[in-house]
Design an enzyme around this catalytic site. Sequence first.
Site, PDB file in Angstrom:
ATOM      1  N   CYS A   1       0.765  -1.405  -0.034  1.00 40.27           N
ATOM      2  CA  CYS A   1      -0.198   0.144  -0.108  1.00 40.27           C
ATOM      3  C   CYS A   1       0.770   1.308   0.069  1.00 40.27           C
ATOM      4  CB  CYS A   1      -0.821   0.167   1.233  1.00 40.27           C
ATOM      5  SG  CYS A   1      -1.864  -1.492   1.584  1.00 40.27           S
TER       6      CYS A   1
ATOM      7  N   ARG B   1       1.151   1.985  -6.108  1.00 43.73           N
ATOM      8  CA  ARG B   1       1.518   0.937  -5.040  1.00 43.73           C
ATOM      9  C   ARG B   1       0.122   0.387  -4.457  1.00 43.73           C
ATOM     10  NH1 ARG B   1       6.298   1.555  -2.153  1.00 43.73           N
ATOM     11  NH2 ARG B   1       5.196   0.739  -0.435  1.00 43.73           N
TER      12      ARG B   1
ATOM     13  N   TRP C   1      -4.099  -1.651  -1.341  1.00 43.19           N
ATOM     14  CA  TRP C   1      -3.897  -2.982  -2.183  1.00 43.19           C
ATOM     15  C   TRP C   1      -4.081  -4.008  -1.045  1.00 43.19           C
ATOM     16  CZ3 TRP C   1      -3.493  -3.743  -7.045  1.00 43.19           C
ATOM     17  CH2 TRP C   1      -3.065  -4.985  -7.536  1.00 43.19           C
TER      18      TRP C   1
ATOM     19  N   ASN D   1       1.083   0.587   6.104  1.00 39.43           N
ATOM     20  CA  ASN D   1       1.441  -0.506   4.875  1.00 39.43           C
ATOM     21  C   ASN D   1       2.225  -1.572   5.675  1.00 39.43           C
ATOM     22  OD1 ASN D   1       2.493  -1.644   2.582  1.00 39.43           O
ATOM     23  ND2 ASN D   1       4.109  -0.163   2.588  1.00 39.43           N
ATOM     24  N   GLY D   2       1.941  -2.949   5.195  1.00 36.35           N
ATOM     25  CA  GLY D   2       2.466  -4.031   5.541  1.00 36.35           C
ATOM     26  C   GLY D   2       1.912  -5.089   6.028  1.00 36.35           C
TER      27      GLY D   2
ATOM     28  N   GLU E   1       8.516 -21.120 -18.401  1.00 41.74           N
ATOM     29  CA  GLU E   1       8.585 -19.820 -17.947  1.00 41.74           C
ATOM     30  C   GLU E   1       9.670 -18.836 -18.324  1.00 41.74           C
ATOM     31  OE1 GLU E   1       6.082 -18.171 -16.833  1.00 41.74           O
ATOM     32  OE2 GLU E   1       7.163 -16.344 -15.741  1.00 41.74           O
TER      33      GLU E   1
ATOM     34  N   LYS F   1       9.095 -15.491 -20.853  1.00 38.16           N
ATOM     35  CA  LYS F   1       9.685 -14.226 -20.385  1.00 38.16           C
ATOM     36  C   LYS F   1      10.539 -13.724 -21.434  1.00 38.16           C
ATOM     37  CE  LYS F   1       7.925 -14.123 -17.599  1.00 38.16           C
ATOM     38  NZ  LYS F   1       6.590 -14.094 -17.289  1.00 38.16           N
TER      39      LYS F   1
ATOM     40  N   GLU G   1       8.069 -12.563 -24.323  1.00 37.54           N
ATOM     41  CA  GLU G   1       7.300 -11.578 -23.972  1.00 37.54           C
ATOM     42  C   GLU G   1       7.938 -10.175 -24.136  1.00 37.54           C
ATOM     43  OE1 GLU G   1       3.827 -12.634 -20.655  1.00 37.54           O
ATOM     44  OE2 GLU G   1       5.991 -12.906 -20.070  1.00 37.54           O
TER      45      GLU G   1
ATOM     46  N   HIS H   1      13.174 -36.318 -29.773  1.00 37.83           N
ATOM     47  CA  HIS H   1      11.996 -36.365 -30.661  1.00 37.83           C
ATOM     48  C   HIS H   1      11.579 -35.323 -31.519  1.00 37.83           C
ATOM     49  CE1 HIS H   1      11.722 -40.094 -28.181  1.00 37.83           C
ATOM     50  NE2 HIS H   1      11.833 -39.493 -26.964  1.00 37.83           N
TER      51      HIS H   1
ATOM     52  N   LYS I   1      -1.669  -6.644 -19.697  1.00 33.49           N
ATOM     53  CA  LYS I   1      -1.026  -7.054 -18.370  1.00 33.49           C
ATOM     54  C   LYS I   1      -2.389  -8.062 -17.950  1.00 33.49           C
ATOM     55  CE  LYS I   1       1.230  -7.536 -14.241  1.00 33.49           C
ATOM     56  NZ  LYS I   1       2.061  -8.512 -14.699  1.00 33.49           N
TER      57      LYS I   1
HETATM   58  C1  G6P Z   1      -1.432 -12.136 -19.721  1.00 32.36           C
HETATM   59  C2  G6P Z   1      -0.214 -11.448 -19.123  1.00 32.36           C
HETATM   60  C3  G6P Z   1       0.701 -12.317 -18.332  1.00 32.36           C
HETATM   61  C4  G6P Z   1      -0.010 -13.530 -17.443  1.00 32.36           C
HETATM   62  C5  G6P Z   1      -0.947 -14.137 -18.269  1.00 32.36           C
HETATM   63  C6  G6P Z   1      -2.238 -14.733 -17.175  1.00 32.36           C
HETATM   64  O1  G6P Z   1      -0.982 -12.940 -20.697  1.00 32.36           O
HETATM   65  O2  G6P Z   1       0.451 -10.678 -19.932  1.00 32.36           O
HETATM   66  O3  G6P Z   1       1.733 -11.911 -17.713  1.00 32.36           O
HETATM   67  O4  G6P Z   1       0.752 -14.294 -17.054  1.00 32.36           O
HETATM   68  O5  G6P Z   1      -2.035 -12.938 -18.869  1.00 32.36           O
HETATM   69  O6  G6P Z   1      -2.826 -13.639 -16.385  1.00 32.36           O
HETATM   70  P1  G6P Z   1      -3.160 -13.678 -14.938  1.00 32.36           P
HETATM   71  O7  G6P Z   1      -3.371 -12.457 -14.338  1.00 32.36           O
HETATM   72  O8  G6P Z   1      -4.366 -14.708 -14.946  1.00 32.36           O
HETATM   73  O9  G6P Z   1      -2.220 -14.403 -13.911  1.00 32.36           O
END
Ligand code: G6P
Length: 605
Positions: free
Chosen positions: A2, A28, A75, A101-102, A478, A482, A485, A501, A600
């Site tokens: 927060c 934040r 948050w 915050n915390g 993953e 990255k 993306e 294979h 996002k």
């Molecule tokens: C989008 C975002 C990713 C994320 C995915 C799932 O593709 O760009 O960064 O991993 O959605 O999103 P979520 O909010 O469900 O984890």
Amino acid sequence: MCGIFGCVLRNEMAGPIIRSALERLEYRGYDSIGQATLSSGKIFVKKDKGKISEVQKTLNFDEMLGKLGLGHTRWATHGMPSKENAHPHLDCDGNIAVVHNGIIENFMELRKNLEPKHKFRSRTDSEVISHLIEDYMEEGENLEEATRLTAKRIKGSFAVAAISNQEHDKLVCIKKESPLIVGVGEEGVYCSSDMSALLPLTKNALIMEDGELGVLKIDEIKFIKIKNGESVKKEITKIEWTLSDAMKGGYPHFTIKEINEQPTSIRNTLRISPIYHELIASKLCDSERIFLIACGTSYHACIAGSYLFSKISKIDSRPVIASEFKDQYSEILNSKTAIIALSQSGETADTIEALKTVREKKASILSITNVMGSSITRFSDIYIGQNSGPEIGVAATKSFTSQLAILTKLALTMATKRNSMDEENRREIDRGLKTLPSYIEKVIERVDDKVKSIAKKYVDSESFSFLGRGINSATALEGRLKLLELTYTPSLAYPAGEVKHGFIATVESNRPAIFIAPRDDNHNKIINNIMELKSRGAKIISLIEKDDKKIIEMSDDYIEMPQMHALLTPLTYIVPLQLFAYYMAVEKDLDPDKPRHLAKSVTVE
Ligand code: G6P
């Protein structure tokens, strides 16, 4: 994560000054906002759920007069976003206002003790603070001492600012593990979660350290140690940052800031009360079938999670991409099925659609998400908040490690229930999880420069392959995501055993292979895979345990990682891969925070 802000002013402008400071802190946290000011000996509070711009329209914070005030942008961690749960929180009679915050780890126990005598209005962990201060002030302590004694009672992390109508000239603030800075200006003194809120007000800052308490008056600022009241001297630091620097904590991009935040975000994730894990673990243990569903990075956490469930809890579960779930599995769902949905945003359309089917079939919906009050939390029977704080970079980084830390905790909780793992091994993983934040800190410190130089060296490569075995086949996926993306580089990810294979036909020197190769049960097999590729001309980049001479000899470049339990390696080995993708994007002059065509939160199917 927060944002808090407080001010002691020469003029009566607390309302608008706090509101505009909170606008700069809104990144934040943005599910609720609230302000308190002291005027004519009374504390006035305005707060509600929603973004500042929306709430400002109905509440008009700028009308709040006063020389002293507090503000908070939330948050949610404990308690859904709502007016009641928004800060500031008051004591029973509205004489004390507090923003926090915390995470207060022992709030349940404190609340239980306070409840017979105090009127609680929210479901937050933070509200215990105002009531504890109230108790001490009733016993005759002043605000400073009451806040100091309160700080000694609360466990967890906190940046807190408190005001009282009994002491109209001061604000008291305390800090432990959540950031807090004091600003000293011509027109006032301020405390803030970060520099961004201070920038238009002053360039003079006093940085608070853990375990300190500050008493802010217009012409006098003092700091003491919470532990023993000993006085602390501080030097002014000049703030040279722009607003955008300040929001990024001095980092050039949110993505790298968030990668670096992982020790803190995991620490916060692990602070979640074990009760939530207990509830979900019981449900899972009673189910006949378990699915883990998600998209993108969250799906990769599901894959690693299903390894943890089978290896630690000896329970079968299936990771499924949310968009495929209904088509393949809707016919076999029933009330004995449990679904764990993972979603950082809690709003991903494919995951929500899958959950609709789940609900129709009366299966249990359990979720792990970073956004309290999101659609997925509302759909769920039980949920755990990730506590990662807002993630602004489009590519998920800190939310992956938080999700995985929760799944590891869940697997361990189930292991205890099912007696599925020998105690020593279970404890070793639990201990490893606790030391994880400091391990990641060290990893980032040690590998950052090396990863940067590897990114520079390989920036013109045509494509990459990411290869791992066992639980680290999820890390490979993953790591690949990255890179996709952040740099749009076509890349492959495979469980290393599968390379023969088909994949092996693609090997060329301009397509380096990145091996995730800790010294685990798969070590010998992955060495064979490395040889298979090396002998066909692939450049080898390996992520290995320190001093792994065998793999070092075969690698063109390598990154050494600290030794840790094999099942925890995805949580750390992913970090150099996140850094690699980030530095590749920087090398290619791309914006890592906002990759092209990506969102996002994907709210369409
Ligand atoms: C989008 C975002 C990713 C994320 C995915 C799932 O593709 O760009 O960064 O991993 O959605 O999103 P979520 O909010 O469900 O984890």
